[in-house]
Design an enzyme around this catalytic site. Structure first.
Site, PDB file in Angstrom:
ATOM      1  CD  GLU A 230       8.319 -17.752 -29.577  1.00 14.17           C
ATOM      2  OE1 GLU A 230       9.534 -17.934 -29.333  1.00 14.17           O
ATOM      3  OE2 GLU A 230       7.471 -17.569 -28.715  1.00 14.17           O
TER       4      GLU A 230
ATOM      5  CG  HIS B 187      17.277 -13.563 -36.215  1.00 11.19           C
ATOM      6  ND1 HIS B 187      17.262 -14.292 -37.387  1.00 11.19           N
ATOM      7  CD2 HIS B 187      16.076 -13.784 -35.633  1.00 11.19           C
ATOM      8  CE1 HIS B 187      16.106 -14.923 -37.496  1.00 11.19           C
ATOM      9  NE2 HIS B 187      15.362 -14.630 -36.440  1.00 11.19           N
ATOM     10  CD  GLU B 188      15.084 -13.155 -32.036  1.00 10.68           C
ATOM     11  OE1 GLU B 188      13.914 -12.745 -32.191  1.00 10.68           O
ATOM     12  OE2 GLU B 188      15.452 -14.278 -32.403  1.00 10.68           O
TER      13      GLU B 188
ATOM     14  CG  HIS C 205      11.891 -11.055 -35.912  1.00 11.28           C
ATOM     15  ND1 HIS C 205      11.306 -11.576 -37.043  1.00 11.28           N
ATOM     16  CD2 HIS C 205      12.652 -12.050 -35.385  1.00 11.28           C
ATOM     17  CE1 HIS C 205      11.688 -12.839 -37.196  1.00 11.28           C
ATOM     18  NE2 HIS C 205      12.508 -13.147 -36.203  1.00 11.28           N
TER      19      HIS C 205
ATOM     20  CD  GLU D   9      11.749 -16.240 -37.932  1.00  8.16           C
ATOM     21  OE1 GLU D   9      12.931 -16.073 -37.573  1.00  8.16           O
ATOM     22  OE2 GLU D   9      10.777 -16.035 -37.181  1.00  8.16           O
TER      23      GLU D   9
END
EC number: 3.4.24.-
Length: 598
Positions: free
Chosen positions: A225, A404-405, A408, A433
Protein backbone atom coordinates in the site's frame (compact mmCIF):
# COMPACT_ATOMS: atom_id res chain seq x y z
CA UNK A 1 2.40 2.31 -0.76
CA UNK A 2 2.81 6.06 -0.84
CA UNK A 3 0.42 6.88 2.00
CA UNK A 4 1.21 10.04 3.92
CA UNK A 5 3.10 9.36 7.12
CA UNK A 6 1.65 12.53 8.51
CA UNK A 7 -1.75 10.90 8.42
CA UNK A 8 -0.98 8.24 10.16
CA UNK A 9 25.77 -6.41 13.53
CA UNK A 10 25.36 -9.39 11.53
CA UNK A 11 24.86 -12.60 13.46
CA UNK A 12 27.33 -15.32 12.56
CA UNK A 13 25.66 -18.55 11.56
CA UNK A 14 26.06 -21.65 13.65
CA UNK A 15 26.83 -24.89 11.88
CA UNK A 16 23.37 -26.11 12.87
CA UNK A 17 20.20 -24.31 12.04
CA UNK A 18 18.76 -21.93 14.62
CA UNK A 19 16.39 -22.66 17.45
CA UNK A 20 13.23 -20.57 17.38
CA UNK A 21 14.06 -18.84 20.66
CA UNK A 22 16.38 -16.57 18.69
CA UNK A 23 13.38 -15.13 16.88
CA UNK A 24 11.96 -13.31 19.88
CA UNK A 25 13.19 -9.92 21.01
CA UNK A 26 13.59 -9.16 24.68
CA UNK A 27 13.96 -6.09 26.89
CA UNK A 28 11.23 -4.08 25.25
CA UNK A 29 12.81 -4.01 21.78
CA UNK A 30 10.07 -4.38 19.14
CA UNK A 31 10.00 -7.57 17.08
CA UNK A 32 9.76 -5.75 13.76
CA UNK A 33 12.24 -8.19 12.20
CA UNK A 34 10.13 -11.32 12.79
CA UNK A 35 6.50 -10.25 13.17
CA UNK A 36 3.82 -8.17 11.57
CA UNK A 37 0.20 -7.71 12.54
CA UNK A 38 -2.24 -7.92 9.64
CA UNK A 39 -5.68 -6.42 10.29
CA UNK A 40 -7.71 -8.24 7.66
CA UNK A 41 -11.10 -7.16 8.95
CA UNK A 42 -12.82 -6.16 12.17
CA UNK A 43 -13.26 -9.84 12.94
CA UNK A 44 -9.90 -11.18 11.71
CA UNK A 45 -6.46 -10.11 12.88
CA UNK A 46 -3.43 -12.27 12.09
CA UNK A 47 -0.02 -12.03 13.73
CA UNK A 48 2.27 -13.22 10.94
CA UNK A 49 5.63 -14.71 11.88
CA UNK A 50 8.90 -15.14 9.99
CA UNK A 51 11.83 -16.89 11.70
CA UNK A 52 14.78 -14.65 12.45
CA UNK A 53 17.30 -14.53 9.62
CA UNK A 54 21.01 -14.92 10.10
CA UNK A 55 23.23 -13.41 7.44
CA UNK A 56 26.93 -13.74 6.62
CA UNK A 57 29.00 -11.95 4.03
CA UNK A 58 32.44 -13.22 3.04
CA UNK A 59 34.14 -10.32 1.30
CA UNK A 60 36.10 -11.72 -1.61
CA UNK A 61 34.59 -15.15 -0.99
CA UNK A 62 35.12 -18.37 0.88
CA UNK A 63 38.35 -19.95 -0.23
CA UNK A 64 37.81 -23.16 -2.13
CA UNK A 65 39.54 -25.17 0.57
CA UNK A 66 36.94 -24.10 3.16
CA UNK A 67 34.44 -26.41 1.53
CA UNK A 68 34.21 -27.92 -1.90
CA UNK A 69 30.53 -26.96 -1.75
CA UNK A 70 31.40 -23.25 -1.68
CA UNK A 71 32.12 -23.39 -5.38
CA UNK A 72 29.38 -22.92 -7.98
CA UNK A 73 29.62 -25.21 -11.02
CA UNK A 74 27.03 -25.14 -13.77
CA UNK A 75 24.64 -27.27 -11.71
CA UNK A 76 23.50 -24.49 -9.39
CA UNK A 77 20.75 -26.68 -7.98
CA UNK A 78 22.90 -29.43 -6.49
CA UNK A 79 25.66 -27.04 -5.47
CA UNK A 80 23.26 -24.81 -3.52
CA UNK A 81 21.75 -27.78 -1.73
CA UNK A 82 25.16 -29.24 -0.91
CA UNK A 83 26.43 -25.92 0.46
CA UNK A 84 23.42 -25.39 2.73
CA UNK A 85 23.57 -28.97 3.99
CA UNK A 86 27.25 -28.57 4.79
CA UNK A 87 26.94 -25.11 6.33
CA UNK A 88 23.97 -25.96 8.54
CA UNK A 89 24.77 -29.60 9.24
CA UNK A 90 21.59 -30.95 7.65
CA UNK A 91 20.67 -34.42 6.51
CA UNK A 92 19.68 -35.41 3.00
CA UNK A 93 16.19 -34.32 2.05
CA UNK A 94 16.11 -31.28 4.35
CA UNK A 95 16.87 -28.71 1.63
CA UNK A 96 14.87 -28.06 -1.56
CA UNK A 97 16.07 -25.86 -4.41
CA UNK A 98 13.52 -23.24 -5.49
CA UNK A 99 15.18 -21.00 -8.08
CA UNK A 100 18.40 -19.30 -9.14
CA UNK A 101 20.09 -17.36 -11.90
CA UNK A 102 23.44 -16.22 -13.23
CA UNK A 103 24.37 -12.58 -13.78
CA UNK A 104 27.78 -12.27 -15.48
CA UNK A 105 30.32 -13.57 -12.93
CA UNK A 106 27.76 -13.78 -10.12
CA UNK A 107 25.33 -16.57 -9.28
CA UNK A 108 22.33 -16.55 -6.95
CA UNK A 109 20.35 -19.45 -5.53
CA UNK A 110 17.26 -19.60 -3.34
CA UNK A 111 16.33 -22.70 -1.36
CA UNK A 112 13.77 -23.78 1.22
CA UNK A 113 13.81 -26.05 4.20
CA UNK A 114 12.17 -29.36 3.35
CA UNK A 115 10.45 -32.19 5.23
CA UNK A 116 9.16 -35.40 3.64
CA UNK A 117 9.38 -33.76 0.23
CA UNK A 118 7.30 -30.75 1.29
CA UNK A 119 8.95 -27.29 1.32
CA UNK A 120 8.60 -24.67 4.04
CA UNK A 121 7.09 -21.29 3.21
CA UNK A 122 8.97 -19.17 5.71
CA UNK A 123 12.17 -21.14 6.41
CA UNK A 124 14.37 -20.19 3.49
CA UNK A 125 17.98 -19.48 2.55
CA UNK A 126 19.83 -17.65 -0.18
CA UNK A 127 23.41 -18.06 -1.42
CA UNK A 128 25.43 -15.79 -3.70
CA UNK A 129 28.67 -16.56 -5.51
CA UNK A 130 31.17 -14.37 -7.30
CA UNK A 131 33.78 -16.02 -9.49
CA UNK A 132 32.54 -19.35 -8.14
CA UNK A 133 33.21 -18.44 -4.50
CA UNK A 134 30.45 -18.00 -1.95
CA UNK A 135 30.23 -14.33 -0.96
CA UNK A 136 27.05 -14.28 1.14
CA UNK A 137 24.62 -16.61 2.85
CA UNK A 138 21.33 -15.85 4.57
CA UNK A 139 19.16 -18.38 6.34
CA UNK A 140 15.96 -18.57 8.38
CA UNK A 141 16.08 -22.37 8.65
CA UNK A 142 14.75 -23.63 12.00
CA UNK A 143 14.53 -26.70 14.17
CA UNK A 144 10.78 -27.00 14.91
CA UNK A 145 9.68 -28.19 18.33
CA UNK A 146 6.99 -30.29 16.64
CA UNK A 147 6.10 -30.91 13.02
CA UNK A 148 2.68 -31.87 11.69
CA UNK A 149 2.00 -34.96 9.65
CA UNK A 150 2.80 -34.45 5.99
CA UNK A 151 -0.47 -36.07 4.92
CA UNK A 152 -3.31 -33.53 4.89
CA UNK A 153 -6.59 -34.51 6.53
CA UNK A 154 -8.55 -31.51 5.19
CA UNK A 155 -8.59 -30.76 1.46
CA UNK A 156 -7.73 -27.37 0.05
CA UNK A 157 -10.91 -27.27 -2.04
CA UNK A 158 -13.04 -27.60 1.08
CA UNK A 159 -11.40 -24.52 2.59
CA UNK A 160 -11.72 -22.08 -0.31
CA UNK A 161 -15.16 -20.77 0.65
CA UNK A 162 -13.99 -20.23 4.24
CA UNK A 163 -11.03 -18.19 3.06
CA UNK A 164 -13.18 -16.21 0.63
CA UNK A 165 -15.59 -15.28 3.42
CA UNK A 166 -12.86 -14.41 5.94
CA UNK A 167 -11.01 -12.15 3.49
CA UNK A 168 -14.06 -10.81 1.63
CA UNK A 169 -12.36 -11.91 -1.56
CA UNK A 170 -12.61 -14.52 -4.31
CA UNK A 171 -10.35 -17.45 -5.10
CA UNK A 172 -8.41 -16.38 -8.23
CA UNK A 173 -7.84 -19.85 -9.66
CA UNK A 174 -4.11 -19.93 -8.99
CA UNK A 175 -3.19 -23.56 -8.14
CA UNK A 176 -3.24 -24.34 -4.43
CA UNK A 177 -0.17 -25.95 -2.87
CA UNK A 178 0.65 -27.72 0.37
CA UNK A 179 3.63 -26.50 2.36
CA UNK A 180 4.98 -26.25 5.89
CA UNK A 181 4.75 -23.03 7.89
CA UNK A 182 6.85 -22.32 10.98
CA UNK A 183 4.71 -20.76 13.71
CA UNK A 184 5.84 -18.42 16.48
CA UNK A 185 5.34 -21.13 19.12
CA UNK A 186 8.04 -23.24 17.50
CA UNK A 187 5.81 -25.75 15.75
CA UNK A 188 5.60 -26.41 12.02
CA UNK A 189 2.08 -26.61 10.60
CA UNK A 190 1.14 -28.27 7.33
CA UNK A 191 -0.84 -25.67 5.39
CA UNK A 192 -2.70 -25.24 2.15
CA UNK A 193 -1.90 -22.03 0.29
CA UNK A 194 -4.91 -20.36 -1.31
CA UNK A 195 -4.82 -17.08 -3.24
CA UNK A 196 -7.82 -14.74 -3.02
CA UNK A 197 -8.40 -11.30 -4.50
CA UNK A 198 -10.94 -8.51 -4.22
CA UNK A 199 -10.58 -6.27 -7.26
CA UNK A 200 -12.89 -3.60 -5.84
CA UNK A 201 -10.59 -2.82 -2.91
CA UNK A 202 -7.35 -4.09 -4.50
CA UNK A 203 -6.67 -6.81 -1.98
CA UNK A 204 -4.56 -9.82 -2.97
CA UNK A 205 -3.63 -12.37 -0.35
CA UNK A 206 -1.98 -15.76 -0.22
CA UNK A 207 -3.64 -17.42 2.76
CA UNK A 208 -2.18 -20.30 4.74
CA UNK A 209 -4.76 -22.66 6.20
CA UNK A 210 -3.89 -25.56 8.49
CA UNK A 211 -4.33 -28.74 6.43
CA UNK A 212 -5.39 -30.69 9.52
CA UNK A 213 -7.56 -28.30 11.54
CA UNK A 214 -8.78 -25.94 8.81
CA UNK A 215 -7.65 -22.92 10.87
CA UNK A 216 -6.38 -19.82 9.04
CA UNK A 217 -2.91 -19.43 10.52
CA UNK A 218 -1.03 -16.85 8.43
CA UNK A 219 -1.04 -14.76 5.28
CA UNK A 220 1.16 -13.04 2.72
CA UNK A 221 -0.14 -9.70 1.52
CA UNK A 222 1.06 -9.10 -2.04
CA UNK A 223 -0.09 -5.47 -2.00
CA UNK A 224 2.39 -2.79 -0.96
CA UNK A 225 0.00 0.00 0.00
CA UNK A 226 1.02 3.48 -0.07
CA UNK A 227 1.91 4.92 -1.03
CA UNK A 228 4.98 10.51 -25.78
CA UNK A 229 3.45 13.72 -24.34
CA UNK A 230 4.50 13.06 -20.87
CA UNK A 231 6.18 14.40 -17.81
CA UNK A 232 9.83 13.29 -18.27
CA UNK A 233 10.94 11.00 -15.47
CA UNK A 234 13.44 13.57 -14.20
CA UNK A 235 10.53 15.87 -13.38
CA UNK A 236 8.09 15.50 -10.52
CA UNK A 237 4.82 17.19 -11.44
CA UNK A 238 2.92 18.95 -14.28
CA UNK A 239 4.01 22.30 -12.91
CA UNK A 240 7.43 21.52 -14.46
CA UNK A 241 5.87 21.05 -17.89
CA UNK A 242 4.99 18.07 -20.09
CA UNK A 243 7.14 17.39 -23.15
CA UNK A 244 6.84 15.44 -26.38
CA UNK A 245 9.44 12.67 -26.28
CA UNK A 246 10.37 10.83 -29.46
CA UNK A 247 11.23 7.12 -29.11
CA UNK A 248 12.06 7.19 -25.38
CA UNK A 249 12.23 3.38 -25.15
CA UNK A 250 15.57 1.73 -24.42
CA UNK A 251 15.95 -0.96 -27.07
CA UNK A 252 18.49 -2.85 -24.98
CA UNK A 253 15.90 -3.40 -22.27
CA UNK A 254 12.88 -3.46 -24.60
CA UNK A 255 14.24 -4.66 -27.97
CA UNK A 256 10.79 -4.86 -29.59
CA UNK A 257 9.81 -1.44 -28.25
CA UNK A 258 7.04 -0.75 -25.78
CA UNK A 259 4.04 -1.75 -27.89
CA UNK A 260 4.87 -5.30 -28.95
CA UNK A 261 4.45 -8.42 -26.81
CA UNK A 262 5.63 -11.57 -28.52
CA UNK A 263 4.00 -11.56 -31.95
CA UNK A 264 1.27 -9.07 -31.01
CA UNK A 265 1.61 -5.32 -31.57
CA UNK A 266 -0.63 -2.65 -30.09
CA UNK A 267 -1.47 0.96 -30.88
CA UNK A 268 -2.66 1.61 -27.33
CA UNK A 269 -1.08 1.94 -23.89
CA UNK A 270 -0.32 -1.77 -23.84
CA UNK A 271 2.81 -3.75 -24.58
CA UNK A 272 5.33 -6.24 -23.28
CA UNK A 273 6.09 -4.52 -19.98
CA UNK A 274 2.90 -2.76 -18.96
CA UNK A 275 -0.74 -2.11 -19.71
CA UNK A 276 -2.11 1.25 -18.51
CA UNK A 277 -5.89 1.36 -18.27
CA UNK A 278 -8.95 2.64 -16.45
CA UNK A 279 -11.68 0.39 -15.04
CA UNK A 280 -10.86 -2.67 -17.18
CA UNK A 281 -7.86 -4.01 -19.06
CA UNK A 282 -9.53 -2.94 -22.30
CA UNK A 283 -9.83 0.65 -21.07
CA UNK A 284 -6.55 1.78 -22.60
CA UNK A 285 -5.65 4.97 -24.44
CA UNK A 286 -5.31 4.71 -28.23
CA UNK A 287 -2.75 6.58 -30.27
CA UNK A 288 -3.83 10.12 -31.12
CA UNK A 289 -2.32 9.85 -34.60
CA UNK A 290 -0.89 7.04 -36.68
CA UNK A 291 2.67 5.96 -36.04
CA UNK A 292 2.28 5.48 -32.27
CA UNK A 293 1.74 9.15 -31.54
CA UNK A 294 0.30 9.70 -28.05
CA UNK A 295 -0.13 13.45 -27.76
CA UNK A 296 -2.62 14.37 -25.04
CA UNK A 297 -2.35 17.53 -22.96
CA UNK A 298 -3.06 17.52 -19.23
CA UNK A 299 -4.84 20.54 -17.78
CA UNK A 300 -4.90 20.50 -13.98
CA UNK A 301 -7.45 23.32 -13.86
CA UNK A 302 -9.93 20.70 -15.07
CA UNK A 303 -11.05 17.53 -13.32
CA UNK A 304 -8.75 14.53 -13.81
CA UNK A 305 -11.66 12.58 -15.29
CA UNK A 306 -12.19 14.76 -18.37
CA UNK A 307 -11.27 12.79 -21.48
CA UNK A 308 -8.05 14.62 -22.36
CA UNK A 309 -6.75 14.42 -18.79
CA UNK A 310 -7.61 10.73 -18.48
CA UNK A 311 -5.76 9.98 -21.72
CA UNK A 312 -2.76 12.03 -20.59
CA UNK A 313 -2.72 10.14 -17.28
CA UNK A 314 -2.74 6.72 -18.93
CA UNK A 315 0.00 7.77 -21.34
CA UNK A 316 2.16 9.15 -18.51
CA UNK A 317 1.66 6.00 -16.44
CA UNK A 318 2.54 3.81 -19.44
CA UNK A 319 5.67 5.87 -20.10
CA UNK A 320 6.82 5.85 -16.47
CA UNK A 321 6.41 2.12 -15.80
CA UNK A 322 8.18 1.33 -19.07
CA UNK A 323 10.98 3.76 -18.27
CA UNK A 324 11.54 2.29 -14.82
CA UNK A 325 11.40 -1.20 -16.34
CA UNK A 326 14.11 -0.18 -18.83
CA UNK A 327 16.47 1.55 -16.41
CA UNK A 328 16.11 -1.23 -13.83
CA UNK A 329 16.82 -3.78 -16.60
CA UNK A 330 20.07 -1.99 -17.39
CA UNK A 331 21.11 -2.39 -13.75
CA UNK A 332 20.20 -6.06 -13.43
CA UNK A 333 16.42 -6.46 -12.99
CA UNK A 334 16.10 -8.76 -15.98
CA UNK A 335 13.99 -11.71 -17.07
CA UNK A 336 16.24 -14.18 -15.24
CA UNK A 337 15.96 -12.15 -12.05
CA UNK A 338 12.15 -12.19 -12.11
CA UNK A 339 11.14 -8.93 -13.79
CA UNK A 340 7.72 -8.04 -15.28
CA UNK A 341 7.17 -8.94 -18.95
CA UNK A 342 4.64 -10.74 -21.13
CA UNK A 343 7.34 -12.35 -23.26
CA UNK A 344 10.72 -13.23 -21.76
CA UNK A 345 12.05 -14.76 -24.96
CA UNK A 346 14.79 -17.24 -24.09
CA UNK A 347 16.19 -15.10 -21.28
CA UNK A 348 14.87 -17.07 -18.31
CA UNK A 349 12.29 -16.34 -15.66
CA UNK A 350 8.56 -16.64 -16.15
CA UNK A 351 6.61 -14.50 -18.60
CA UNK A 352 2.94 -13.55 -18.75
CA UNK A 353 3.42 -11.04 -15.94
CA UNK A 354 3.46 -7.44 -17.18
CA UNK A 355 2.62 -4.62 -14.80
CA UNK A 356 -1.02 -3.66 -14.90
CA UNK A 357 -1.46 -0.04 -13.84
CA UNK A 358 -4.98 1.14 -13.14
CA UNK A 359 -5.28 4.91 -13.50
CA UNK A 360 -7.87 6.90 -11.53
CA UNK A 361 -8.80 3.65 -9.82
CA UNK A 362 -12.20 3.72 -8.14
CA UNK A 363 -11.01 1.72 -5.14
CA UNK A 364 -9.79 4.70 -3.11
CA UNK A 365 -8.42 8.22 -2.97
CA UNK A 366 -5.26 9.93 -1.72
CA UNK A 367 -3.09 6.87 -2.12
CA UNK A 368 -1.53 4.36 -4.50
CA UNK A 369 -0.42 0.74 -4.18
CA UNK A 370 1.35 -2.11 -5.91
CA UNK A 371 0.62 -5.83 -5.58
CA UNK A 372 3.63 -8.08 -6.24
CA UNK A 373 2.86 -11.80 -6.54
CA UNK A 374 5.51 -14.33 -7.51
CA UNK A 375 7.25 -14.34 -10.88
CA UNK A 376 4.75 -15.43 -13.52
CA UNK A 377 1.76 -13.49 -12.17
CA UNK A 378 1.20 -9.87 -13.26
CA UNK A 379 2.03 -7.08 -10.86
CA UNK A 380 -0.85 -4.68 -10.28
CA UNK A 381 -0.44 -0.96 -9.59
CA UNK A 382 -3.39 1.22 -8.66
CA UNK A 383 -3.20 4.99 -8.87
CA UNK A 384 -5.85 7.09 -7.17
CA UNK A 385 -7.14 10.63 -7.45
CA UNK A 386 -6.12 12.96 -4.62
CA UNK A 387 -8.72 15.21 -2.99
CA UNK A 388 -6.66 17.80 -1.09
CA UNK A 389 -7.19 20.53 -3.71
CA UNK A 390 -10.36 22.19 -4.96
CA UNK A 391 -9.74 20.67 -8.38
CA UNK A 392 -8.64 17.15 -7.62
CA UNK A 393 -5.23 15.98 -8.77
CA UNK A 394 -4.22 12.70 -10.38
CA UNK A 395 -1.49 10.62 -8.73
CA UNK A 396 -0.47 9.29 -12.15
CA UNK A 397 0.75 12.81 -12.99
CA UNK A 398 3.09 13.02 -10.00
CA UNK A 399 6.05 10.98 -11.19
CA UNK A 400 7.56 10.22 -7.81
CA UNK A 401 4.36 8.41 -6.77
CA UNK A 402 4.33 6.16 -9.85
CA UNK A 403 8.07 5.40 -9.54
CA UNK A 404 7.60 4.71 -5.82
CA UNK A 405 4.96 2.10 -6.64
CA UNK A 406 6.92 0.41 -9.42
CA UNK A 407 9.88 0.12 -7.06
CA UNK A 408 7.76 -2.04 -4.77
CA UNK A 409 7.62 -4.52 -7.62
CA UNK A 410 11.40 -4.41 -8.03
CA UNK A 411 12.27 -4.84 -4.36
CA UNK A 412 9.68 -7.55 -3.73
CA UNK A 413 10.80 -9.57 -6.75
CA UNK A 414 14.57 -9.24 -6.21
CA UNK A 415 14.50 -9.97 -2.47
CA UNK A 416 14.21 -13.71 -1.93
CA UNK A 417 14.29 -14.85 -5.53
CA UNK A 418 11.04 -13.83 -7.19
CA UNK A 419 8.51 -14.98 -4.58
CA UNK A 420 7.02 -11.56 -3.86
CA UNK A 421 6.79 -12.63 -0.21
CA UNK A 422 10.13 -11.65 1.37
CA UNK A 423 9.33 -8.15 2.63
CA UNK A 424 6.58 -9.19 5.02
CA UNK A 425 7.84 -8.32 8.51
CA UNK A 426 7.25 -4.85 9.92
CA UNK A 427 10.88 -3.79 9.48
CA UNK A 428 11.27 -5.29 6.00
CA UNK A 429 7.94 -3.82 4.91
CA UNK A 430 9.08 -0.44 6.16
CA UNK A 431 12.33 -0.75 4.25
CA UNK A 432 10.26 -1.50 1.15
CA UNK A 433 8.67 1.93 1.53
CA UNK A 434 12.12 3.44 1.98
CA UNK A 435 13.60 1.85 -1.15
CA UNK A 436 10.61 3.14 -3.11
CA UNK A 437 11.16 6.72 -1.96
CA UNK A 438 14.89 6.38 -2.62
CA UNK A 439 14.51 5.24 -6.23
CA UNK A 440 11.92 7.94 -6.89
CA UNK A 441 14.49 10.44 -5.65
CA UNK A 442 17.22 8.90 -7.83
CA UNK A 443 15.14 9.30 -10.99
CA UNK A 444 14.56 13.00 -10.33
CA UNK A 445 18.16 14.02 -9.67
CA UNK A 446 19.46 16.35 -12.36
CA UNK A 447 23.01 17.24 -11.26
CA UNK A 448 25.73 16.60 -8.70
CA UNK A 449 24.17 19.20 -6.40
CA UNK A 450 22.66 17.39 -3.44
CA UNK A 451 19.45 19.04 -2.29
CA UNK A 452 16.81 17.98 0.20
CA UNK A 453 14.10 15.81 -1.33
CA UNK A 454 10.34 16.02 -0.78
CA UNK A 455 7.79 13.51 -2.08
CA UNK A 456 4.10 14.04 -2.81
CA UNK A 457 4.00 17.82 -2.73
CA UNK A 458 2.00 18.22 -5.97
CA UNK A 459 -0.98 16.00 -5.15
CA UNK A 460 -1.30 17.54 -1.69
CA UNK A 461 -0.45 21.09 -2.78
CA UNK A 462 1.80 21.18 0.28
CA UNK A 463 5.48 22.12 -0.06
CA UNK A 464 6.30 19.76 2.83
CA UNK A 465 4.98 16.76 0.92
CA UNK A 466 3.68 13.56 2.53
CA UNK A 467 6.61 12.58 4.73
CA UNK A 468 7.47 13.85 8.18
CA UNK A 469 10.78 15.36 7.07
CA UNK A 470 12.55 16.10 3.79
CA UNK A 471 15.29 13.59 3.01
CA UNK A 472 18.48 15.41 3.90
CA UNK A 473 22.12 15.13 4.92
CA UNK A 474 21.37 17.69 7.64
CA UNK A 475 20.50 16.20 11.02
CA UNK A 476 18.69 19.43 11.80
CA UNK A 477 16.44 19.15 8.76
CA UNK A 478 15.97 15.40 9.21
CA UNK A 479 16.90 13.94 12.61
CA UNK A 480 15.95 10.34 11.80
CA UNK A 481 18.51 7.62 12.52
CA UNK A 482 18.57 3.87 13.04
CA UNK A 483 17.47 4.09 16.69
CA UNK A 484 14.33 5.98 15.62
CA UNK A 485 12.87 2.63 14.49
CA UNK A 486 12.53 1.49 18.12
CA UNK A 487 9.63 3.89 18.70
CA UNK A 488 7.96 3.40 15.31
CA UNK A 489 5.34 0.85 14.32
CA UNK A 490 3.93 2.13 11.01
CA UNK A 491 5.79 0.97 7.90
CA UNK A 492 5.93 4.34 6.16
CA UNK A 493 7.47 5.95 9.22
CA UNK A 494 10.05 3.15 9.39
CA UNK A 495 10.60 3.57 5.66
CA UNK A 496 11.51 7.21 6.17
CA UNK A 497 14.45 6.13 8.34
CA UNK A 498 15.79 3.79 5.66
CA UNK A 499 15.19 6.22 2.80
CA UNK A 500 17.04 8.97 4.63
CA UNK A 501 19.97 6.65 5.32
CA UNK A 502 20.08 5.87 1.59
CA UNK A 503 19.87 9.59 0.79
CA UNK A 504 23.07 10.02 2.78
CA UNK A 505 24.72 7.10 0.96
CA UNK A 506 23.73 8.65 -2.37
CA UNK A 507 25.10 12.04 -1.33
CA UNK A 508 28.42 10.50 -0.30
CA UNK A 509 28.87 8.63 -3.59
CA UNK A 510 27.88 11.56 -5.80
CA UNK A 511 29.98 13.88 -3.67
CA UNK A 512 33.04 11.75 -4.39
CA UNK A 513 32.47 10.56 -7.95
CA UNK A 514 30.17 13.14 -9.51
CA UNK A 515 26.98 12.76 -11.52
CA UNK A 516 26.16 11.17 -14.88
CA UNK A 517 23.30 12.69 -16.89
CA UNK A 518 23.06 9.46 -18.93
CA UNK A 519 22.89 7.05 -16.00
CA UNK A 520 19.41 5.79 -16.92
CA UNK A 521 20.61 4.27 -20.19
CA UNK A 522 24.34 3.88 -19.60
CA UNK A 523 25.23 1.92 -16.46
CA UNK A 524 28.90 1.61 -17.41
CA UNK A 525 30.17 4.91 -16.03
CA UNK A 526 32.04 5.56 -12.80
CA UNK A 527 29.93 8.47 -11.58
CA UNK A 528 28.38 8.33 -8.14
CA UNK A 529 24.73 8.00 -9.18
CA UNK A 530 25.67 5.00 -11.35
CA UNK A 531 27.64 3.37 -8.55
CA UNK A 532 24.73 3.97 -6.18
CA UNK A 533 22.11 2.30 -8.37
CA UNK A 534 24.35 -0.68 -9.09
CA UNK A 535 24.79 -1.24 -5.37
CA UNK A 536 21.08 -0.59 -4.76
CA UNK A 537 20.04 -3.37 -7.19
CA UNK A 538 22.94 -5.74 -6.41
CA UNK A 539 22.25 -5.60 -2.66
CA UNK A 540 18.60 -6.56 -3.17
CA UNK A 541 19.76 -9.79 -4.83
CA UNK A 542 22.22 -10.53 -2.02
CA UNK A 543 20.16 -9.75 1.07
CA UNK A 544 18.17 -12.44 2.91
CA UNK A 545 14.42 -12.88 2.98
CA UNK A 546 12.84 -10.34 5.35
CA UNK A 547 16.02 -8.31 5.82
CA UNK A 548 16.67 -5.87 8.61
CA UNK A 549 18.48 -2.57 8.19
CA UNK A 550 21.59 -4.23 9.57
CA UNK A 551 21.53 -7.15 7.11
CA UNK A 552 20.61 -4.84 4.22
CA UNK A 553 23.58 -2.64 5.11
CA UNK A 554 25.82 -5.70 5.06
CA UNK A 555 24.44 -6.60 1.62
CA UNK A 556 25.44 -3.13 0.35
CA UNK A 557 28.97 -3.60 1.70
CA UNK A 558 29.19 -7.05 0.07
CA UNK A 559 27.77 -5.73 -3.20
CA UNK A 560 30.59 -3.19 -3.28
CA UNK A 561 33.14 -5.98 -2.83
CA UNK A 562 31.53 -7.99 -5.62
CA UNK A 563 31.31 -5.16 -8.14
CA UNK A 564 34.02 -2.67 -7.14
CA UNK A 565 36.47 -4.86 -5.17
CA UNK A 566 35.53 -2.99 -1.99
CA UNK A 567 36.72 0.40 -3.26
CA UNK A 568 33.88 2.17 -1.46
CA UNK A 569 34.03 0.27 1.82
CA UNK A 570 34.95 3.19 4.06
CA UNK A 571 32.73 5.69 2.25
CA UNK A 572 29.73 3.39 2.66
CA UNK A 573 30.46 2.58 6.29
CA UNK A 574 30.83 6.25 7.16
CA UNK A 575 27.56 7.11 5.43
CA UNK A 576 25.68 4.33 7.22
CA UNK A 577 27.33 5.18 10.54
CA UNK A 578 26.38 8.85 10.19
CA UNK A 579 22.80 7.74 10.80
CA UNK A 580 23.50 5.13 13.45
CA UNK A 581 24.16 2.04 11.30
CA UNK A 582 27.80 1.63 12.27
CA UNK A 583 29.46 -1.71 12.93
CA UNK A 584 27.95 -2.18 16.40
CA UNK A 585 24.37 -1.23 15.45
CA UNK A 586 21.87 -3.79 16.73
CA UNK A 587 18.38 -3.97 18.20
CA UNK A 588 17.75 -0.32 17.25
CA UNK A 589 20.69 0.97 19.23
CA UNK A 590 22.83 3.40 17.24
CA UNK A 591 26.49 2.94 16.47
CA UNK A 592 28.86 5.47 14.94
CA UNK A 593 31.69 2.95 14.72
CA UNK A 594 33.32 2.07 11.41
CA UNK A 595 35.81 -0.72 10.63
CA UNK A 596 39.46 -0.33 11.51
CA UNK A 597 41.26 1.60 8.81
CA UNK A 598 38.29 3.78 7.97
Amino acid sequence: MVLSSKLLSSVLLAVTYASLSAAFVANGVPNHSTHRTRHISRELKLETFHPATTYETFGHGLASDVSLDSRAPKDLNSTAIAFVKSRLGLEDGKVAYRSGFTDNNQKFAYVRQNHNGIPFINAVANIAWKDDKVVSFGSSFVKPTTIASSKATVSASSLISKVEEAFDATYNGWPTTTQYLVKADGSAALVHTIQVQNEAVNSWFEVYVDAHSGEIVSVTDFVAEATYKVLPITKRAPTEGLQVLVDPQDTVASPAGWHTAGTTSYTTTQGNNVIAYKTSLTGTTAQSATGLVFNYTYDDTLAPTVTANLNAARVNAFYLINTVHDLAYRYGFTEASYNFQVDNGSNGGKGADPVRISVQDSGGTNNANFATPADGQPGTCRMYVWTYTSVRRDGALENDIVVHEMTHGITNRLTGGGTGSCLQTTEAGGMGEGWSDALAEWTEQKSATITDYVLGDYVTDDAAGIRNYPYSTSTTTNPLKYSSVKTLTEVHNIGEVWANILHNVYAALVGKYGFSATAKTNPDGTEGNIVYLHLFIDALKLQPCNPTMVTARDAWIQADVNRYAGANKCLLWKAFASRGLGTAAASYVDSALVPSGC
